[in-house]
Scaffold this active site. Structure first.
Site, short mmCIF file in Angstrom:
data_model
loop_
_atom_site.label_atom_id
_atom_site.label_comp_id
_atom_site.label_asym_id
_atom_site.label_seq_id
_atom_site.Cartn_x
_atom_site.Cartn_y
_atom_site.Cartn_z
N ASP A 28 0.82 -1.22 0.00
CA ASP A 28 0.00 0.00 0.00
C ASP A 28 0.86 1.27 0.00
O ASP A 28 0.70 2.14 0.87
CB ASP A 28 -0.93 0.04 1.21
CG ASP A 28 -1.79 -1.19 1.36
OD1 ASP A 28 -2.24 -1.72 0.33
OD2 ASP A 28 -2.02 -1.63 2.50
N GLU A 203 -11.67 -1.38 -3.41
CA GLU A 203 -10.86 -0.70 -2.40
C GLU A 203 -9.64 -0.06 -3.05
O GLU A 203 -9.45 -0.14 -4.27
CB GLU A 203 -10.44 -1.66 -1.29
CG GLU A 203 -9.62 -2.85 -1.74
CD GLU A 203 -9.35 -3.83 -0.61
OE1 GLU A 203 -9.89 -3.67 0.50
OE2 GLU A 203 -8.58 -4.78 -0.84
#
Length: 318
Positions: A28, A203
């Site tokens: 991420d 997401e």
């Protein structure tokens, strides 16, 4: 050593995307920011992991995390009782002479999540002005109908307005305007759904602006499973940062639309979590992937983004 020197030589003259040497483990990764001679990004980890480079090729993990690994802001426990200090999916933007770092507090499978905000005048831990000031909660979620308060992505558009997209599964992907000074949700603004919903697998959103359009990149599939990860990246575009975002067929991302821009390819398993650095005329997109040649470890990879007839494409250099 020779190939590193050649890569650096080419970078200095072309500012193109080179293969990362000794690819760094990361999950991420945030939008890459430049502070002085160093590029920085932040990623999932205890205390929020910081990584830096002078050339976008060779990366090093900073020994200094944003928060001390054995402590974190006390407000988090009020919103996320199960939180243990493992922060997810931060994003970073520079404005008002400071770096604004948005971070996610959650745990797997729960809907009680929160996005927090910290600021710093510099990203250099050796600077005498280096100090992260936590400003508390930006948005929180409680139940499965909410937009899960993780995976923030921050955009300052050409009009100077600040937008945040966020969300994961549950209520889908949300967008809201932020106050350009406080960095919190602007007074009187409402949160709007722009993709996904009904607990579908949407997401890791990223909102960018190019020309007359806003482009929303989102992940479908499952992350965090190493070689079993099924992440892939889709997108849509809109002339309004609050949507509707339509794919190339005209289908709304709120209705299951989404043009695929990147899937698993070779060793690059489950690519995801788009961030954009504009550098010397190049659109440099950062993503993470699970390395099929290294036990599925999560690593950062840089690809180049171009546009053809108003639609983006990614081009991998390695």
């Amino acid at each position: 050593m020779k190939h590193i020197i050649l890569a650096l030589f080419s970078l200095l003259f072309s500012y193109g995307i080179q293969a990362q040497t000794g690819e760094i483990e990361s999950h991420d990764p945030s939008t890459i920011q430049k502070d002085g001679n160093y590029y920085w990004f932040f990623s999932t980890g205890y205390g929020i992991k910081a990584t830096y480079s002078t050339d976008l090729v060779n990366w090093k993990v900073s020994p200094q995390t944003v928060f001390k690994k054995d402590s974190f802001p006390t407000w988090i426990k009020e919103y996320v009782p199960k939180f243990q200090g493992h922060f997810w999916a931060p994003d970073c933007i520079f404005m008002n002479g400071k770096y604004y770092l948005y971070y996610s507090c959650s745990s797997f499978g729960v809907t009680q999540s929160a996005i927090g905000l910290a600021t710093n005048e510099t990203l250099d831990p050796n600077s005498p002005t280096y100090n992260w000031t936590d400003l508390g909660m930006v948005v929180a979620s409680k139940d499965r109908k909410d937009f899960n308060a993780i995976d923030p992505s921050i955009l300052k558009d050409k009009q100077g307005k600040i937008w945040m997209t966020y969300g994961s599964f549950f209520g889908g992907i949300a967008a809201v305007e932020l106050d350009s000074v406080s960095g919190k949700i602007k007074k009187g603004e409402s949160i709007k759904k722009i993709a996904g919903g009904r607990e579908s697998d949407w997401e890791a959103s990223c909102l960018i602006q190019e020309g007359d359009y806003y482009y929303l990149f989102v992940n479908n599939g499952l992350c965090c499973k190493g070689l079993n990860s099924t992440y892939y990246i889709v997108y849509g575009r809109s002339k309004n940062p609050l949507g509707p975002f339509l794919d190339q067929t005209g289908k709304d991302l709120n209705a299951g639309g989404g043009t695929v821009i990147m899937r698993t390819e070779g060793k690059f398993q489950g690519p995801g979590h788009v961030g954009l650095l504009r550098e010397k005329g190049k659109n440099i997109v950062s993503i993470h992937y699970y390395d099929a040649e290294d036990q599925g470890k999560s690593k950062i990879n840089l690809v180049e983004m171009g546009f053809k007839k108003g639609w983006p494409y990614f081009k991998r250099k390695n």
